[in-house]
Write a protein that holds these residues in place. Sequence first.
Motif, PDB file in Angstrom:
ATOM      1  N   ASN A  51       1.087 -42.371 -20.865  1.00 34.36           N
ATOM      2  CA  ASN A  51       1.532 -43.742 -20.572  1.00 34.36           C
ATOM      3  C   ASN A  51       2.203 -44.431 -21.757  1.00 34.36           C
ATOM      4  O   ASN A  51       3.087 -45.258 -21.581  1.00 34.36           O
ATOM      5  N   LYS A  52       1.758 -44.071 -22.968  1.00 34.89           N
ATOM      6  CA  LYS A  52       2.370 -44.659 -24.173  1.00 34.89           C
ATOM      7  C   LYS A  52       3.848 -44.307 -24.251  1.00 34.89           C
ATOM      8  O   LYS A  52       4.687 -45.166 -24.543  1.00 34.89           O
ATOM      9  N   THR A  54       5.738 -43.383 -21.771  1.00 34.82           N
ATOM     10  CA  THR A  54       6.432 -44.031 -20.651  1.00 34.82           C
ATOM     11  C   THR A  54       6.773 -45.475 -21.006  1.00 34.82           C
ATOM     12  O   THR A  54       7.900 -45.923 -20.791  1.00 34.82           O
ATOM     13  N   GLU A  55       5.801 -46.178 -21.589  1.00 37.59           N
ATOM     14  CA  GLU A  55       6.038 -47.570 -22.006  1.00 37.59           C
ATOM     15  C   GLU A  55       7.177 -47.663 -23.018  1.00 37.59           C
ATOM     16  O   GLU A  55       8.050 -48.526 -22.907  1.00 37.59           O
ATOM     17  N   GLU A  56       7.146 -46.753 -23.988  1.00 35.90           N
ATOM     18  CA  GLU A  56       8.191 -46.721 -25.021  1.00 35.90           C
ATOM     19  C   GLU A  56       9.563 -46.504 -24.371  1.00 35.90           C
ATOM     20  O   GLU A  56      10.540 -47.174 -24.709  1.00 35.90           O
ATOM     21  N   LYS A  59      10.842 -49.624 -22.653  1.00 40.54           N
ATOM     22  CA  LYS A  59      11.369 -50.578 -23.634  1.00 40.54           C
ATOM     23  C   LYS A  59      12.789 -50.182 -24.052  1.00 40.54           C
ATOM     24  O   LYS A  59      13.689 -51.019 -24.115  1.00 40.54           O
TER      25      LYS A  59
END
Length: 291
Positions: A51-52, A54-56, A59
């Motif tokens: 998920n990290k 994916t979040e990056e 952004k």
Amino acid sequence: MVINVYIGSHVSFTKDKQLVGSLKEALSYGANTFMFYTGAPQNTNRCDIDNKLTEEAFKMMKNNNIDSSKIIVHAPYIINLCNEEKFDFSCNFLIEEVKRVEKLGIKYLVLHPGSHVGLGVDKGIDNICKGLKKVFESTNTSVTILLETMAGKGTEIGRNIEEINEILTRVNSKHLGVCLDTCHLHDSGYDLTNFDEFLNQFDVLIGIDKIKCVHINDSKNTIGSHKDRHENIGFGNIGFDTLISIVYNDKLKDVPKILETPYVGDNPPYKYEIEMITNKRFDKNLINKIK
Ligand code: FE
Ligand code: FE
Ligand code: ZN
């Protein structure tokens, strides 16, 4: 340069970089969308979604004006909902894949309808419908599965829009749509030189709004060959002008266009092909530039 079309290509997706890596690859081609497999298309080894990362990636998309709703995942072609011995395996893998796509925040998953391998078209379509219904019942997903139009190689189902329509009608889900593939349409016998005529035919039978992705490929073979061998843009039997008329067709303005053309030697052609498409100018020296 402002690109007034959603254009991208197939890119890789690796365990370490995931969506961040795919996005960076797409940006390096000058693309504003892309498509990837969540692992090797021919096997079922899949990594967990981080998920990290994916979040990056989301952004980065925001900073680069990338519309995440235009990104496509392609399901592995080992999934064959027609095949009765592999039916449970295919359904379960597709269910897991739909969950992965959802976790990645992506909306569309392209699927080859399947090959009936001797069962016959009717039985094949029965099995596909049964499988898709099972997937939708057991996931309650927001992901839309796009059935790809196929070249009709071997016993492939989806070799004409009537077969695609039959599946759509019988499954009757708002989570089911269509992905056109220009090489496949050409190889299955559709004349794409008057693409508006094809779209009208599609609209009468299915409805243009069901088209959520178009694979833009030239073809190494002649119309109706049922071979399915992709060629670089402008170097095949469909030709540059016809492909441009499809990419820029007004009725498909909001639909992402994805290149799945072959590498030249060890190198991806996509940066150059995207350049040709955005310039609307064919470059017959393209191959030399890539080498
Ligand atoms: Fe495909
Ligand atoms: Fe395709
Ligand atoms: Zn193909």
